[in-house]
Design an enzyme around this catalytic site. Structure first.
Site, PDB file in Angstrom:
ATOM      1  N   CYS A 382      36.470  27.984  13.880  1.00 17.47           N
ATOM      2  CA  CYS A 382      35.554  28.730  13.008  1.00 17.47           C
ATOM      3  C   CYS A 382      34.523  27.786  12.376  1.00 17.47           C
ATOM      4  O   CYS A 382      33.604  27.368  13.066  1.00 17.47           O
ATOM      5  CB  CYS A 382      36.346  29.531  11.984  1.00 17.47           C
ATOM      6  N   HIS A 508      39.981  32.735  15.236  1.00 12.56           N
ATOM      7  CA  HIS A 508      41.143  32.016  14.696  1.00 12.56           C
ATOM      8  C   HIS A 508      42.338  32.134  15.643  1.00 12.56           C
ATOM      9  O   HIS A 508      43.167  33.034  15.477  1.00 12.56           O
ATOM     10  CB  HIS A 508      41.518  32.570  13.322  1.00 12.56           C
ATOM     11  N   GLU A 510      44.923  30.441  15.762  1.00 12.43           N
ATOM     12  CA  GLU A 510      46.196  30.178  15.074  1.00 12.43           C
ATOM     13  C   GLU A 510      46.887  31.456  14.604  1.00 12.43           C
ATOM     14  O   GLU A 510      48.091  31.459  14.374  1.00 12.43           O
ATOM     15  CB  GLU A 510      45.968  29.212  13.895  1.00 12.43           C
TER      16      GLU A 510
HETATM   17  N1  GLN Z   1      32.350  29.835   6.374  1.00 11.01           N
HETATM   18  C1  GLN Z   1      32.170  30.156   7.750  1.00 11.01           C
HETATM   19  C2  GLN Z   1      31.701  31.599   7.939  1.00 11.01           C
HETATM   20  O1  GLN Z   1      31.883  32.418   7.053  1.00 11.01           O
HETATM   21  C3  GLN Z   1      33.424  29.901   8.533  1.00 11.01           C
HETATM   22  C4  GLN Z   1      34.566  30.751   8.115  1.00 11.01           C
HETATM   23  C5  GLN Z   1      35.891  30.260   8.629  1.00 11.01           C
HETATM   24  O2  GLN Z   1      36.040  29.092   8.980  1.00 11.01           O
HETATM   25  N2  GLN Z   1      36.881  31.120   8.634  1.00 11.01           N
HETATM   26  O3  GLN Z   1      31.172  31.935   8.955  1.00 11.01           O
END
Ligand code: GLN
Length: 537
Positions: A382, A508, A510
């Site tokens: 992310c 994600h 994970e």
């Molecule tokens: N802050 C980033 C976004 O909102 C990444 C979010 C995250 O890593 N879950 O896109």
């Protein structure tokens, strides 16, 4: 009709109600019952989505895009079945529903009160899971500790449900602590006696006591607890501190927690579960044949719960690779281009964690440049992918002012930006890109090889995306978009050509790793790190 098991906690928080619930559920599942678990959180937030990780640890996202408590992660990892919004309810959500109904006039002029309106809504939510799918058994974990003011409506709802359903349809388990006083060399039962008394004051007699303890509890203690807490002696269960959370189902099987529950619920016992796959996983976990060091670079490192699912994914994939994965937590705020080599050179792989905001971001860029230039396996999740894109645009494409809109909203070269449909959003709660989205992979990519498929679905939680305006330039220079959402054309995975392992993902992974199905990308990252370590000699 499903049968219900309620799990309450006494004496202190953090005794592991989630793990005990998940372990019991696993044993019941192995016995052939269809089981699910739900968590009731007594706080007023609608969901943990707006909570700082320092407050509450990781926010677990379900397939249907609910931002939930991290215990749901344990449920999924143990049971290998997905959960949903219905599996996590907060006081905020309960009150919001009741207040909305009041505004609609649904209460026909009645005074709206905790009893019966709030308790009725709690009861409705308890049974909601049954409406979605059929289950033989539903385990409900009541968050917080007995005696907390905020848990009272939940305990009252539980008391009513128990009275309505009867004790063969609803069983109450109380998880408690038996502290060891080293000066006296004794285990003490008094805190548990008090905690059960507290529970009794709400009208609930626990059927089973699960006793967290650092020393085995002897017969004398069991007798004492049974006598003072009105619980059968065989229903006093020892929950000894374990090396790993994955030992707990086996410990609970030895203590016959599942058998006792099934007898009370008058359900068919059958033979004890053999737990073959689970034991084989534990065997591998405990007897690794290799070892690697992975740097986990993030900014919430002080709190291990902030990256819970990532850490567990390494446990799952490590065990399957028979590899001990030492996850070394590195604060991105402590990294810069001067010290990065010194801090990272012993590592066999680097994972840049998800995150929000600009704090510590320069350390992430420095780390990415170092691993990119030195062929060290890299996995970005992310924000980790977004940082990799910024770093690449700055240092390879020479777009010196390249940045993310999250860090510098007014900058010109926004290589990571807000999508038009996110720009107008002012409310913070529940407004990110959330939940499962499909993604199509390039056949020749590392990712497709890892998944063994070109069609995948993964869970998201973010607002910002890679700006497609820069993707062709990146591609020409070797940063290849290998995973694309076919509907929105958003880039979901990037891989760096010519690098042994450089994979960044917008989703994600994970959140989908379980004991039975470790995540393919964690597996391939570990394999790459093992190879890298061997190559160093
Ligand atoms: N802050 C980033 C976004 O909102 C990444 C979010 C995250 O890593 N879950 O896109």
């Amino acid at each position: 009709m499903a049968k219900y098991i309620f799990v309450t906690g006494g004496v202190t928080s953090s005794l592991g109600k989630g793990i005990i619930s998940a372990s019991l559920a696993k044993l019941l599942q192995e016995r052939g019952f269809s089981v699910t678990i739900q968590k009731f959180d007594p706080y007023i937030n609608i969901d943990p989505g707006t909570l700082n990780p320092y407050e509450h640890g990781e926010c677990f996202v379900t397939e249907d895009g609910a931002e939930t408590d991290l215990d749901l992660g344990h449920y999924e990892r143990f049971l290998n079945i997905p959960t949903s919004q219905a599996n996590n309810v907060t006081t905020g959500r309960i009150y919001q529903t009741v207040i909305n109904k009041e505004r609609e006039g649904a209460y026909l002029g009645k005074t709206v009160q905790v009893i019966p309106h709030i308790t009725d809504e709690i009861k409705r939510r308890v049974k909601l899971l049954e409406e979605h799918t059929e289950h033989d058994i539903i385990i409900t974990e009541v968050g917080g500790t007995v005696g907390d003011i905020e848990s009272l409506p939940y305990l009252e709802a539980l008391r009513q449900l128990r009275q309505e359903m009867g004790s063969t349809n609803l069983v109450c388990i109380h998880l408690t602590l038996i502290p060891y006083l080293s000066a006296a060399k004794e285990l003490k039962t008094k805190p548990t006696q008090h905690s059960v008394k507290e529970l009794l004051m709400t009208g609930i007699q626990p059927d089973i006591l699960v006793c967290r303890t650092e020393k085995p509890i002897n017969d004398e203690i069991r007798t004492k607890l049974s006598r003072f807490c009105n619980v059968n002696k065989n229903s006093v269960i020892e929950a000894l501190d374990a090396d790993s959370i994955y030992d707990v189902p086996i410990l609970m099987l030895k203590e016959k927690l599942d058998t006792i529950v099934l007898r009370k619920l008058k359900l068919k016992l059958g033979p004890d579960p053999e737990m073959i796959a689970w034991k084989s996983f534990l065997g591998k976990l405990k007897n690794p044949t290799s070892e690697i060091n992975i740097g986990l670079i993030g900014k919430y490192n002080e709190l291990q719960d902030a990256y819970k699912s990532i850490l567990e994914s390494f446990v799952h994939a490590g065990a399957y690779n028979e590899c001990k994965v030492n996850v070394i937590s590195i604060h991105s705020g402590a990294l810069d281009s001067e010290n990065v080599e010194h801090k990272l050179k012993e590592l066999d792989g680097v994972l840049i964690a998800p995150g929000f905001g600009e704090r510590g971001i320069d350390g992430k860029y420095a780390a990415i440049q170092y691993v990119r230039e030195n062929g060290i396996p890299f996995f970005g999740i992310c924000l980790g992918l977004q940082c990799a894109v910024v770093e690449f645009c700055r240092n390879v494409l020479n777009i010196k002012n390249a940045t993310s809109e999250e860090v510098k909203p007014r900058a010109k070269e926004l290589v990571v930006h807000l999508l038009p449909d996110q720009v107008q959003i002012k409310k913070k709660g529940g407004t990110m890109r959330l939940g499962a989205y499909d993604c199509k992979l390039k056949k020749s990519s590392l990712s497709a090889k890892a998944y063994g498929s070109t069609e995948i679905s993964e869970r998201h939680r973010h607002r910002y995306e890679i700006n497609n305006k820069y993707v062709d330039q990146m591609k020409e220079a070797g940063m290849i978009p290998v995973g694309i959402n076919q509907e929105s054309k958003l880039v979901e995975i990037m891989e760096l050509k010519g690098h042994p392992y450089f994979v960044g993902v917008q989703f994600h992974p994970e959140l989908k790793s379980t004991v039975e199905s470790p995540h393919p990308l964690f597996m391939s990252f570990i394999e790459a790190a093992k190879k890298y370590r061997l190559s160093k000699g």
